[in-house]
Scaffold this active site. Structure first.
Site, PDB file in Angstrom:
ATOM      1  N   CYS A  82       0.813  -1.221   0.000  1.00 50.67           N
ATOM      2  CA  CYS A  82       0.000   0.000   0.000  1.00 50.67           C
ATOM      3  C   CYS A  82       0.844   1.268   0.000  1.00 50.67           C
ATOM      4  O   CYS A  82       0.625   2.173  -0.814  1.00 50.67           O
ATOM      5  CB  CYS A  82      -0.993  -0.001   1.153  1.00 50.67           C
ATOM      6  SG  CYS A  82      -0.261   0.074   2.809  1.00 50.67           S
ATOM      7  N   HIS A 134      -2.672   1.152   6.897  1.00 43.76           N
ATOM      8  CA  HIS A 134      -2.982   0.973   5.477  1.00 43.76           C
ATOM      9  C   HIS A 134      -3.294   2.338   4.876  1.00 43.76           C
ATOM     10  O   HIS A 134      -3.911   3.185   5.511  1.00 43.76           O
ATOM     11  CB  HIS A 134      -4.180   0.035   5.305  1.00 43.76           C
ATOM     12  CG  HIS A 134      -4.438  -0.342   3.882  1.00 43.76           C
ATOM     13  ND1 HIS A 134      -3.571  -1.124   3.142  1.00 43.76           N
ATOM     14  CD2 HIS A 134      -5.464  -0.023   3.044  1.00 43.76           C
ATOM     15  CE1 HIS A 134      -4.064  -1.291   1.917  1.00 43.76           C
ATOM     16  NE2 HIS A 134      -5.204  -0.623   1.835  1.00 43.76           N
ATOM     17  N   HIS A 146      -5.868   1.317  -4.025  1.00 42.37           N
ATOM     18  CA  HIS A 146      -4.900   0.828  -3.044  1.00 42.37           C
ATOM     19  C   HIS A 146      -4.372  -0.537  -3.450  1.00 42.37           C
ATOM     20  O   HIS A 146      -4.882  -1.171  -4.368  1.00 42.37           O
ATOM     21  CB  HIS A 146      -5.547   0.762  -1.650  1.00 42.37           C
ATOM     22  CG  HIS A 146      -6.611  -0.286  -1.526  1.00 42.37           C
ATOM     23  ND1 HIS A 146      -6.633  -1.215  -0.522  1.00 42.37           N
ATOM     24  CD2 HIS A 146      -7.700  -0.562  -2.285  1.00 42.37           C
ATOM     25  CE1 HIS A 146      -7.675  -2.014  -0.663  1.00 42.37           C
ATOM     26  NE2 HIS A 146      -8.341  -1.631  -1.718  1.00 42.37           N
TER      27      HIS A 146
END
Length: 178
Positions: A82, A134, A146
């Site tokens: 990510c 994240h 993502h």
């Protein structure tokens, strides 16, 4: 195959929506972008401008759809995680060097309300039981892009997806607001 077709169709639809938002109906040419310098790890405000910069961020990010996930990955050939995705996009779209981890990226950006999200802003989630574990790039229309997990690929997700909605930590911007 059907799922991939749906993802491609959604991506194209989102691109058209973003195009109409970002480019508008004006017939004038946008001002050329100024060269960008790397931001420090804890800036109070970056020098990134919303207009063409957000468009560049989204276009580079869309070009990475379906890139495989790789923990610690920071280039499309080897795979991306990510934060590697976000770092790669900002570097290739704007020549801006971001910190390597999601948590450090959260410290580098300016906190913004979810209601104030604009394309190119960063969205953060608690997916590992720790804050800002994240990160994704907000694309507009309630969607973000993502690199999701070890079995996933770079994809577009809805902010209202129950998994991500319940884990939303906050949003940060590196874009100047007008």
């Amino acid at each position: 195959m059907f799922k991939r077709t749906v993802i491609i169709a959604r991506s194209l639809t989102l691109l058209l929506v973003l195009g109409s938002i970002l480019w508008g109906c004006s017939s004038t040419k946008p001002a050329p972008s100024k060269p960008h310098k790397p931001i420090p790890s804890k800036p109070s405000l970056s020098k990134i401008q919303v207009d063409g910069d957000a468009r560049e961020i989204i276009m580079v990010a869309l070009g990475l759809l379906d890139t495989g996930y790789q923990f610690g990955g920071n280039n499309p050939e080897a795979g991306l995680d990510c934060s590697g995705l976000v770092k790669y996009v900002y570097k290739n779209a704007l020549q801006v060097d971001l910190p390597r981890t999601a948590a450090d990226m959260a410290q580098a950006g300016r906190t913004i309300d979810r209601a104030d999200l604009r394309p190119g802003d960063l969205v953060f989630f608690n997916t590992l039981g720790r804050p800002f574990s994240h990160v994704g790039i907000y694309m507009g229309d309630g969607n973000f892009i993502h690199a999701p997990s070890s079995k996933g690929k770079v994809r577009i997700e809805s902010m209202s997806n129950s998994y991500f909605a319940s884990r939303f930590e906050g949003a940060r911007s590196l874009l100047l607001r007008r």
